[in-house]
Design a protein around this motif. Structure first.
Motif, mmCIF file in Angstrom:
data_model
loop_
_atom_site.group_PDB
_atom_site.id
_atom_site.type_symbol
_atom_site.label_atom_id
_atom_site.label_comp_id
_atom_site.label_asym_id
_atom_site.label_seq_id
_atom_site.Cartn_x
_atom_site.Cartn_y
_atom_site.Cartn_z
ATOM 1 N N ALA A 99 4.245 5.156 9.428
ATOM 2 C CA ALA A 99 3.579 5.677 8.225
ATOM 3 C C ALA A 99 2.199 6.190 8.628
ATOM 4 O O ALA A 99 1.239 5.433 8.671
ATOM 5 N N TYR A 100 2.140 7.461 8.970
ATOM 6 C CA TYR A 100 0.893 8.000 9.516
ATOM 7 C C TYR A 100 0.005 8.666 8.464
ATOM 8 O O TYR A 100 -1.188 8.788 8.647
ATOM 9 N N ARG A 101 0.628 9.123 7.353
ATOM 10 C CA ARG A 101 -0.185 9.731 6.280
ATOM 11 C C ARG A 101 -0.494 8.646 5.262
ATOM 12 O O ARG A 101 -0.016 8.676 4.134
ATOM 13 N N ALA A 102 -1.270 7.666 5.697
ATOM 14 C CA ALA A 102 -1.498 6.504 4.836
ATOM 15 C C ALA A 102 -2.974 6.117 4.796
ATOM 16 O O ALA A 102 -3.681 6.223 5.800
ATOM 17 N N HIS A 103 -3.397 5.676 3.616
ATOM 18 C CA HIS A 103 -4.694 5.019 3.492
ATOM 19 C C HIS A 103 -4.502 3.622 4.060
ATOM 20 O O HIS A 103 -3.638 2.892 3.565
ATOM 21 N N ALA A 104 -5.269 3.267 5.071
ATOM 22 C CA ALA A 104 -5.039 1.969 5.703
ATOM 23 C C ALA A 104 -6.357 1.243 5.903
ATOM 24 O O ALA A 104 -7.340 1.844 6.345
#
Lengths: 347, 134
Positions: A99-104
């Motif tokens: 999940a690379y397009r994530a707010h983390a």
């Protein structure tokens, strides 16, 4: 409808009995059982930490319902034992998920960072910013050997994926309450936390949980008898019953979500795992109230209704909390010290 | 292990991602960019494949030596795990008494700390195995 789409927990296999800890420190073996309501606590293996527990909990959630990584828009990991002081646990979770397009981000708020993560994800889904988000509460909590926390500080965690499609448990309301209360803390560089002893009870745990639960029921227009289950933060086996009774809940509402007597206090994993235990047995239309507590101090409360979608949800695809509680290997105090890296370093 | 090498391999180590040759169907782990059987016919065509994490003990040994970084875990079990997809993986079997491990034992992959680069270096995560049931 915004709520829980899938969930999964993880509890390490190793346990130490509180009577064994009492033997080590010269307390009567029945002292932790009678005084604290604690019989055993979970112990992470030498190669487990808050990140490995988070991954295992998340994989259990994905076994029940697989959400592809490219659909996950947020990852928040709540813990007070993140493996690194600087380097996020959330980025490791992103890599595991793809999940690379994530707010983390990593969160820390003593024992309530996991529920804070759930609120953040809930808010982002509700705002329409993301379709799905991951919230994890995980800890390998530290207790100084010989301290009262030695009986309770344990390890475990739970992961929730929150979204708006195929929701198994709708989050109807969530509220929080916070004050600057120094009941428990750990300074930078210190290995073990300090606490205010009896001060951790009335002005901390009880005040915050009671205030938040009352605020939530006022907002939801509910009373204690409207709920099938209530989950409280569980630092020991006694406080949840005591706070529940003061709020007007009955033992049968509290008991199904109370697991600390058998695995101890999993800190950020505590309330999320108590809720997970209830979701393991809940039926459609069951109503659940969950109230966390984090020292320092604050509480997050959730009013949740199980939906008809629970009938289609494959709960059996991953181990339930009680499966993991029953899957236990007991160790002695010396092995516990070795697993927790508390023996003076050997090379 | 130096940081860049670990970083390059993190996806396959975290999630058991290997490659499959579209010509002969052989699955490789760790991933290969060329199939040694099909050579140039496979160049640029290798497909990523995620292993299920399931497997059986093909062979194992119990380590009693003081290997640096593993002293706290000894005696520990190192095994070759035969996967249903084909590749044989080397890894530790944990959460088990070493004497209970046997050839043919069904196991599955779990996510664990593999090694640490001293007290200040990076923590390397990856796969180990635990028994399906005892």
């Amino acid at each position: 409808m915004v709520g829980i789409v899938t969930y999964g927990s993880y509890i390490p296999i190793y346990r130490i009995k509180t009577a064994e800890i009492a033997r080590m420190w010269g307390d009567k073996p029945e002292h932790p059982e009678k005084g604290l309501g604690l019989f055993a606590k979970s112990v992470p293996a030498y190669d487990e930490d808050a990140a490995t527990i988070a991954v295992e909990a998340l994989r259990n959630a994905l076994r029940r319902k697989n959400i592809p990584g490219d659909k996950i828009g947020a990852i928040f990991v709540g813990s007070e034992s993140h493996p690194y002081a600087v380097k996020p646990t959330a980025s490791l979770i992103a890599e595991v998920l793809g999940a690379y397009r994530a707010h983390a981000a990593d969160l820390e708020f003593a024992c309530k960072a996991g529920t804070a993560a759930m609120q953040n994800v809930y808010a982002m889904v509700k705002a329409g910013m993301i379709d799905y988000g991951v919230a994890i509460g995980t800890d390998t909590s530290q207790g100084q050997p010989g301290d009262a926390l030695d009986y309770s500080a344990s390890a475990g965690g739970t992961a929730y994926i929150i979204g708006k499609d195929e929701v198994i448990a709708e989050i109807n309301h969530t509220v929080s309450f916070v004050t600057d209360t120094p009941d428990f803390w750990r300074r930078e560089g210190q290995r073990y936390p300090s606490h205010g002893g009896r001060f951790t009870g009335e002005p901390a745990y009880f005040k915050h949980i009671m205030s938040t639960a009352k605020m939530l029921m006022e907002e939801a227009g509910t009373k204690p008898e409207d709920y099938d289950y209530v989950v409280f933060h569980q630092p020991n086996g006694k406080f949840p019953y005591r706070v529940g009774k003061r709020l007007g809940f009955k033992e049968e509402q509290i008991k199904p979500g109370l697991i600390s007597p058998y695995i101890g206090n999993t800190y950020s994993g505590g309330t999320p795992t108590g809720l997970s235990t209830v979701l393991d047995i809940a039926k459609p239309e069951d109503r659940i109230i969950a109230v966390s507590f984090g020292s320092g101090a604050g509480s997050d409360a959730f009013d949740i209704t199980v939906t008809d979608e629970m009938e289609n949800f494959n709960r059996d695809a991953a181990p339930k909390v009680w499966d993991m509680i029953n899957r236990a290997k007991y160790i002695d105090y010396a092995t516990y010290l070795k697993f927790r890296r508390m023996i003076v370093e050997v090379d | 292990m130096v940081v860049p090498r670990f970083w390059r391999e993190r996806r396959s180590r975290y999630s058991l991602i290997g490659t499959r040759c579209p010509v002969c169907g052989t699955v490789y782990f760790p991933p290969r960019s060329v199939c040694p059987k099909c050579g140039r016919k496979s160049v640029g065509k290798m497909e990523e494949v995620q292993l299920s994490g399931k497997g059986k003990v093909y062979s194992y040994t119990i380590v009693h030596q003081n290997v640096i970084g593993y002293k706290y875990q000894k005696p520990y079990v190192m095994a070759i795990i035969e996967t249903p997809e084909g590749p044989k993986l080397t890894g530790q079997i944990v959460d088990v008494e070493p004497e209970k491990v046997h050839i043919g034992m069904p196991v599955h992959a779990v996510f664990r700390r593999i090694a640490e680069d001293g007290k200040a270096g990076i923590i390397q995560y990856g796969y180990k195995f635990i028994p399906d049931e005892e």
